[in-house]
Design a protein around this motif. Structure first.
Motif, mmCIF file in Angstrom:
data_model
loop_
_atom_site.group_PDB
_atom_site.id
_atom_site.type_symbol
_atom_site.label_atom_id
_atom_site.label_comp_id
_atom_site.label_asym_id
_atom_site.label_seq_id
_atom_site.Cartn_x
_atom_site.Cartn_y
_atom_site.Cartn_z
ATOM 1 N N UNK A 190 -5.942 10.159 -3.596
ATOM 2 C CA UNK A 190 -4.681 10.084 -4.339
ATOM 3 C C UNK A 190 -3.512 9.643 -3.464
ATOM 4 N N UNK A 191 -3.667 9.778 -2.146
ATOM 5 C CA UNK A 191 -2.609 9.373 -1.216
ATOM 6 C C UNK A 191 -2.943 8.053 -0.521
ATOM 7 N N UNK A 192 -3.906 7.318 -1.027
ATOM 8 C CA UNK A 192 -4.334 6.115 -0.311
ATOM 9 C C UNK A 192 -4.011 4.814 -1.044
ATOM 10 N N UNK A 193 -2.974 4.830 -1.863
ATOM 11 C CA UNK A 193 -2.531 3.621 -2.560
ATOM 12 C C UNK A 193 -1.399 2.982 -1.749
ATOM 13 N N UNK A 194 -1.629 1.821 -1.161
ATOM 14 C CA UNK A 194 -0.626 1.243 -0.262
ATOM 15 C C UNK A 194 0.619 0.732 -0.972
ATOM 16 N N UNK A 195 1.739 0.854 -0.290
ATOM 17 C CA UNK A 195 2.984 0.208 -0.706
ATOM 18 C C UNK A 195 2.966 -1.164 -0.040
ATOM 19 N N UNK A 196 2.658 -2.194 -0.804
ATOM 20 C CA UNK A 196 2.460 -3.523 -0.220
ATOM 21 C C UNK A 196 3.719 -4.056 0.466
ATOM 22 N N UNK A 197 4.883 -3.678 -0.015
ATOM 23 C CA UNK A 197 6.123 -4.142 0.608
ATOM 24 C C UNK A 197 6.309 -3.600 2.009
#
Length: 192
Positions: free
Chosen positions: A80-87
């Motif tokens: 649940x904490x492994x979704x990257x902020x691509x920016x």
């Protein structure tokens, strides 16, 4: 400014999706509202390493858990904490490509830290510090002082980036420069 010290959650990663938090509650057989209340009520102690996984998840679920349930919740939590902020990751990649000194400081329990270290975009950061491994949590100024010492850096030569104002203030109290992360465009403008 020699070092750029990034927080993880809500900076390099996106916020924990509500649907994934609710799925953890279902996996624990708990009421979602009660589960999330307990999840956050005890999280800082879990992040500090003062609570082990079995004790923490039993508090969140409101009951003891089997080994299989515990393993499932640990895996779901890390995911649940492994979704990257691509920016922000684009900025991180650019800094690394230019040879800038970059490090990571995150409040995270050891089991989540272990999972984060396996993510390629986190493994690329040469210096990673996690609260549970240090026995300290942000915003305690001692965690920033410890990281600066480990980096052999004067705190004034460190720019800390975090989404929480209390953590930014903790870094400033330790002598670091710090900026609150509000999105990649603002961070890029600040770094330029």
């Amino acid at each position: 400014m020699r070092w750029i010290l990034f927080d993880y959650g809500n900076v390099l990663s996106l916020a924990q999706p509500v649907a994934e938090a609710e799925a953890m509650a279902r996996a624990a057989g708990a009421d979602p509202a009660e589960f999330l209340r307990e999840y956050w009520a005890h999280r800082l102690e879990f992040d500090r390493g003062a609570l082990g996984p079995a004790e923490y998840w039993a508090k969140a679920a409101g009951r003891p858990l089997s080994a299989a349930e515990l393993d499932r919740l640990i895996a779901m939590d890390a995911a649940s904490w492994s979704h990257p902020d691509e920016g922000s990751l684009a900025i991180l990649r650019e800094l690394l490509e230019r040879g800038r000194d970059v490090a990571l400081l995150s409040n995270a329990p050891a089991c989540v830290a272990d999972a984060l270290d396996e993510l390629p975009w986190i493994a690329a950061i040469p210096h990673r510090f996690y609260s549970a491994r240090l026995g300290l949590v942000k915003p305690d100024r001692r965690i920033y002082e410890h990281v600066a010492a480990e980096l052999a850096a004067d705190p004034a030569d460190v720019l800390f980036v975090d989404d929480r104002e209390d953590n930014v203030e903790g870094a400033r109290a330790a002598g670091m420069r710090a900026v609150r992360y509000t999105g990649a465009p603002a961070l890029r403008a600040h770094l330029e």
